[in-house]
Design a protein around this motif. Structure first.
Motif, mmCIF file in Angstrom:
data_model
loop_
_atom_site.group_PDB
_atom_site.id
_atom_site.type_symbol
_atom_site.label_atom_id
_atom_site.label_comp_id
_atom_site.label_asym_id
_atom_site.label_seq_id
_atom_site.Cartn_x
_atom_site.Cartn_y
_atom_site.Cartn_z
ATOM 1 N N GLU A 1 7.499 -4.440 -7.149
ATOM 2 C CA GLU A 1 6.227 -3.725 -7.042
ATOM 3 C C GLU A 1 5.133 -4.767 -6.847
ATOM 4 O O GLU A 1 4.966 -5.670 -7.691
ATOM 5 C CB GLU A 1 5.965 -2.894 -8.300
ATOM 6 N N ILE B 1 1.238 -5.931 -4.486
ATOM 7 C CA ILE B 1 0.103 -5.645 -3.609
ATOM 8 C C ILE B 1 0.009 -6.804 -2.622
ATOM 9 O O ILE B 1 -0.177 -7.958 -3.039
ATOM 10 C CB ILE B 1 -1.210 -5.508 -4.391
ATOM 11 N N LYS C 1 -3.361 -1.258 -2.459
ATOM 12 C CA LYS C 1 -2.513 -0.333 -3.208
ATOM 13 C C LYS C 1 -1.186 -0.989 -3.575
ATOM 14 O O LYS C 1 -0.609 -1.750 -2.798
ATOM 15 C CB LYS C 1 -2.254 0.931 -2.393
ATOM 16 N N ARG D 1 2.642 -1.139 -4.006
ATOM 17 C CA ARG D 1 3.735 -0.508 -3.289
ATOM 18 C C ARG D 1 5.061 -1.125 -3.704
ATOM 19 O O ARG D 1 5.114 -2.252 -4.225
ATOM 20 C CB ARG D 1 3.548 -0.618 -1.786
ATOM 21 N N THR D 2 6.131 -0.370 -3.473
ATOM 22 C CA THR D 2 7.474 -0.837 -3.797
ATOM 23 C C THR D 2 8.150 -1.342 -2.528
ATOM 24 O O THR D 2 8.166 -0.639 -1.507
ATOM 25 C CB THR D 2 8.328 0.289 -4.408
ATOM 26 N N VAL D 3 8.682 -2.535 -2.610
ATOM 27 C CA VAL D 3 9.377 -3.147 -1.480
ATOM 28 C C VAL D 3 10.821 -3.401 -1.888
ATOM 29 O O VAL D 3 11.087 -3.954 -2.960
ATOM 30 C CB VAL D 3 8.716 -4.485 -1.073
#
Length: 372
Positions: A18, A20, A26, A28-30
């Motif tokens: 997780e 930014i 925002k 985000r999940t990568v």
């Protein structure tokens, strides 16, 4: 015990972070991919031996494999079943079709190493167990964007999981094997003296082995649970019964010292497992306390000396609660009835449970009498 030969193999590791990005705002999940090394057992010819050879009428007719039997190995103090054809895929449906192509022929050394390295089929269930879509492209670790905020990731957790699951694999004689347990004859549920095949009793006493280990039903373990609950199984060195028709399933025992079946423990575990699963699916608050107790017992180390006593006691509590109910869900009723018959046929003091009381024993006697 001498150390078994191992080889470091490449494993494509998926993990999540997780973050930014530098120019983002925002979180985000990568989903990331990275190649790691894991030690795979690759015993030399003299470091493993065939402990059992299984055959059926079909395998003998088709002459598959060439020696007419499926080999179960003994290595490093454990038993190892061939990855195929006695291994059923229990993952989500979308994983299964491509795996079936190799399932009928088995996975060889080269194929196993290739699939571990490229992540194909998610053999270690690393994506499947963490909700990562199997068709989603992963971001190579080297291609991650510059990050402004790195909140958290599960990389170390996934590394430990991958290495633990590779521990359940072995390569010998050019073929891939997976950790399993002792083979047993299954009884025909409709004919007490006939056999219905062969199954694996499990590598250990885990409640959900496919959740903690490899996502495959090795040696028909899952399919045999109902017969295990009924106690309808026999040792590998049992004689084939001379009734109506002989079984075409044959277990050839090559290392007698590996026949160590604890019939009572296997039956008790199957009943407890059925009850555990049934309770998880019941929302009725009347079962809240019993469900909580089962969750505590199931979380304990299954190798502990008190495992049988703890599970027996939990089933006693369940049966006492079930006696006050006018109706039971099907799976819970199956577990309840199976345990009452199990308890009536054996001496409960064999478990040495410190939690069983005279009142428990008396209650079980009354319930068992009513069930019979």
């Amino acid at each position: 015990m001498p150390e078994v030969t191992r080889r470091v193999v490449d494993v494509l590791l998926p993990w999540s972070a997780e973050l930014i990005p530098r120019r983002g705002r925002k979180l985000r999940t990568v989903h990331v991919s990275e190649t790691i090394g894991a030690e795979l057992r690759t015993p030399a010819a003299d470091e493993a031996r065939v402990a059992f050879r299984l055959s059926s009428g079909r395998s003998r007719r088709e002459n598959h494999p060439s020696d007419g039997g499926t080999q179960i190995l003994r290595c490093d103090g454990a038993l190892w079943w061939p990855f195929s054809p006695f291994t059923d895929d229990v993952r989500r449906q979308f994983h299964r079709p491509p795996f079936q192509l190799d399932r009928s022929h088995g996975i060889d050394d080269e194929g196993l190493r290739r699939h571990l390295a490229d992540g194909a089929w998610d053999l270690l269930a690393l994506r499947n167990s963490h909700g990562i879509d199997p068709f989603e492209d992963l971001v190579p670790y080297t291609a991650l964007p510059i990050v402004r905020v790195w909140k958290k990731d599960n990389k170390e957790e996934m590394i430990a999981l991958a290495q633990r699951r590779v521990e359940d694999l072995l390569v010998w004689g050019g073929k891939a094997f997976v950790r399993g347990g002792e083979p047993v004859y299954l009884g025909d549920p409709h004919h007490e003296y006939l056999l219905a095949g062969v199954a694996n009793v499990g590598a250990d006493r885990s409640i959900e082995p496919t959740a903690t280990g490899l996502p495959f039903d090795v040696g028909g373990w899952a399919h045999a649970q109902v017969l295990f609950m009924r106690g309808n199984f026999r040792r590998a060195d049992s004689e084939v019964p001379p009734a109506g028709r002989p079984s075409d399933s044959v277990i050839k025992v090559l290392t007698p010292e590996m026949v160590r079946l604890d019939h009572t423990a296997v039956q008790l575990d199957a009943i407890y497992r059925c009850a555990h699963r049934a309770l998880k699916d019941i929302e009725d608050p009347v079962w809240t306390e019993i469900r909580g107790h089962f969750a505590q017992v199931s979380a304990r180390d299954p190798t502990a000396a008190a495992t049988s006593a703890d599970r027996f006691d939990a089933l006693v509590r369940l049966c006492r609660q079930a006696a006050s109910q006018s109706d039971l869900p099907e799976r819970l009723r199956l577990a309840n009835e199976s345990f009452l018959k199990f308890e009536a046929a054996m001496d409960a003091s064999a478990f040495g449970s410190p939690t069983l009381t005279a009142e428990d024993d008396e209650a079980l006697g009354r319930l068992g009498g009513a069930a019979l």
